[in-house]
Design an enzyme around this catalytic site. Structure first.
Site, PDB file in Angstrom:
ATOM      1  N   GLU A  94       0.763  -1.250   0.138  1.00 46.22           N
ATOM      2  CA  GLU A  94       0.093  -0.066  -0.053  1.00 46.22           C
ATOM      3  C   GLU A  94       1.047   1.112  -0.016  1.00 46.22           C
ATOM      4  O   GLU A  94       1.849   0.997   0.749  1.00 46.22           O
ATOM      5  CB  GLU A  94      -0.730  -0.059   1.188  1.00 46.22           C
ATOM      6  CG  GLU A  94      -2.012   0.840   1.212  1.00 46.22           C
ATOM      7  CD  GLU A  94      -2.908   0.660   2.620  1.00 46.22           C
ATOM      8  OE1 GLU A  94      -3.251  -0.400   2.934  1.00 46.22           O
ATOM      9  OE2 GLU A  94      -3.220   1.742   3.263  1.00 46.22           O
ATOM     10  N   ASP A  96       0.233   5.332   0.753  1.00 46.08           N
ATOM     11  CA  ASP A  96      -0.862   6.110   1.358  1.00 46.08           C
ATOM     12  C   ASP A  96      -0.631   7.462   1.175  1.00 46.08           C
ATOM     13  O   ASP A  96       0.406   7.945   1.918  1.00 46.08           O
ATOM     14  CB  ASP A  96      -1.021   5.709   2.786  1.00 46.08           C
ATOM     15  CG  ASP A  96      -1.828   4.542   2.983  1.00 46.08           C
ATOM     16  OD1 ASP A  96      -2.726   4.283   2.398  1.00 46.08           O
ATOM     17  OD2 ASP A  96      -1.685   3.826   3.941  1.00 46.08           O
ATOM     18  N   GLU A  98      -3.128  10.224   3.489  1.00 44.11           N
ATOM     19  CA  GLU A  98      -4.426  10.603   4.068  1.00 44.11           C
ATOM     20  C   GLU A  98      -4.190  12.099   4.681  1.00 44.11           C
ATOM     21  O   GLU A  98      -3.295  12.527   5.137  1.00 44.11           O
ATOM     22  CB  GLU A  98      -4.495   9.864   5.397  1.00 44.11           C
ATOM     23  CG  GLU A  98      -4.684   8.333   5.012  1.00 44.11           C
ATOM     24  CD  GLU A  98      -4.893   7.559   6.307  1.00 44.11           C
ATOM     25  OE1 GLU A  98      -5.325   8.008   7.536  1.00 44.11           O
ATOM     26  OE2 GLU A  98      -4.929   6.246   6.281  1.00 44.11           O
ATOM     27  N   THR A 112       1.505   9.964   5.279  1.00 39.90           N
ATOM     28  CA  THR A 112       1.810   9.359   4.347  1.00 39.90           C
ATOM     29  C   THR A 112       2.341   7.897   4.943  1.00 39.90           C
ATOM     30  O   THR A 112       2.903   7.925   6.208  1.00 39.90           O
ATOM     31  CB  THR A 112       2.992   9.637   3.369  1.00 39.90           C
ATOM     32  OG1 THR A 112       4.038   9.981   4.188  1.00 39.90           O
ATOM     33  CG2 THR A 112       2.702  10.898   2.767  1.00 39.90           C
ATOM     34  N   ARG A 263       9.000   5.292  20.125  1.00 35.40           N
ATOM     35  CA  ARG A 263       8.175   4.236  19.410  1.00 35.40           C
ATOM     36  C   ARG A 263       9.035   2.816  19.317  1.00 35.40           C
ATOM     37  O   ARG A 263       8.596   1.840  19.263  1.00 35.40           O
ATOM     38  CB  ARG A 263       7.577   4.712  18.254  1.00 35.40           C
ATOM     39  CG  ARG A 263       6.959   3.707  17.494  1.00 35.40           C
ATOM     40  CD  ARG A 263       6.062   4.450  16.356  1.00 35.40           C
ATOM     41  NE  ARG A 263       5.293   3.533  15.542  1.00 35.40           N
ATOM     42  CZ  ARG A 263       4.980   3.900  14.310  1.00 35.40           C
ATOM     43  NH1 ARG A 263       5.154   5.324  13.826  1.00 35.40           N
ATOM     44  NH2 ARG A 263       4.289   3.289  13.425  1.00 35.40           N
TER      45      ARG A 263
END
Ligand SMILES: *[C@@H]1O[C@H](CO)[C@@H](O)[C@H](O)[C@H]1NC(C)=O
Ligand SMILES: *[C@@H]1O[C@H](CO)[C@@H](O)[C@H](O)[C@H]1NC(C)=O
Length: 276
Positions: A94, A96, A98, A112, A263
């Site tokens: 994918e 992307d 958004e 993205t 993260r």
């Protein structure tokens, strides 16, 4: 005279844009998605009952895909307009975009991501150097075996290079269809979900025109590329565009997974540690 004008018009349309009626179909949202002006304009709307979406009739396998989009104006907080290429199945690929709406006068966020073999978690986010709700702007994806380049009005905002040589999967084996949709994401989208969709502003509308897919088409197990499409297969960023990308990253990037050490306490993803 009329005939000449019409022929000229058809010629220009052939050069500058494909016809939405042939190339895209509204797939959900009933009459919230519309193809207008003989296929020259497409609109998607969201109201308190439903959003809407479209997909391309064809599947693509490498090439450059451009679309002019005008995003939901005014108070678009809570709305998300997604625009992406995707394959089907569990280990899908994918690419992307958004667009996360915001309060009037506050900046949209362009989110993205790139998924390869079912794994994403490669988000980068940007603010824009213009208001994307006033005019149409061209959002492009260049996808070839070496690289993926996201660009807006031909200014690159992100590159995802093929790093298979160090074991990073790259979207390569699956053909992808183009999708777009508008939906309510006020649980998380705007300012971390603090700002809810104001339904008194509905319907929320995003508009699309001048779709252009200079891409290889996958049909019935075969891929066909036009000579013009093949010129995209070896494209990479030249010096001018390397500098433009740098300008965007320095001035407009607001999130980069590659620097998010919180993260990834075990260490940043491998592709983030590559030296250019
Ligand atoms: C949706 O909005 C319409 C018009 O504002 C309103 O009449 C209706 O009750 C709303 N429906 C829901 C499910 O909130
Ligand atoms: C909305 O505006 C705020 C304030 O300028 C900004 O921090 C935020 O990134 C913008 N975008 C979203 C999607 O919240």
């Amino acid at each position: 005279m009329m005939i000449i004008l019409m022929l000229l018009l058809q010629f220009l349309m052939g050069v500058y844009g494909e016809n939405f009626i042939q190339d895209l179909k509204i797939t959900w949202g009933n009459d919230r998605g519309k193809i207008l002006n003989d296929g020259q304009l497409l609109t998607l709307t969201l109201d308190n009952y439903s959003g809407s979406g479209f997909e391309s009739s064809k599947e693509y396998h490498f090439g450059k895909i451009d679309m002019q989009i005008k995003l939901v104006p005014g108070n678009s907080a809570g709305t998300v307009t997604a625009y992406y290429l995707s394959s089907k199945g569990d280990t899908h690929d994918e690419i992307d975009y958004e667009f996360l709406g915001n309060l009037t006068g506050q900046p949209y966020t362009v989110h993205t991501n790139v998924y390869a073999e079912g794994k994403g978690e490669r988000e980068q986010q940007f603010h824009l150097w213009f208001d994307p709700t006033v005019e149409f702007h061209t959002y492009s994806i260049l996808w070839n075996p070496q690289t993926i380049i996201f660009s807006i009005d031909e200014i690159p905002i992100r590159e995802f290079k093929n790093r298979e040589s160090i074991g990073i999967p790259f979207p390569k084996t699956h053909a992808m269809r183009l999708y777009s949709s508008i939906w309510n994401a006020d649980q998380w989208a705007t300012q971390g979900g603090r700002i809810k969709t104001d339904w008194s502003q509905a319907p929320f509308r995003a508009s699309y025109r001048n779709f252009k897919a200079d891409a290889c088409v996958r049909d019935a197990g075969r891929t066909s590329c036009s000579p013009r499409t093949l010129t995209w297969m070896t494209k990479k960023l030249d010096d001018l565009n390397v500098n433009r990308l740098k300008w965007v990253r320095e001035n407009f990037m607001i999130y980069n997974y590659c620097t998010d050490t919180k993260r990834f306490p075990q260490g940043l993803p491998k592709e983030c540690r590559v030296r250019e």
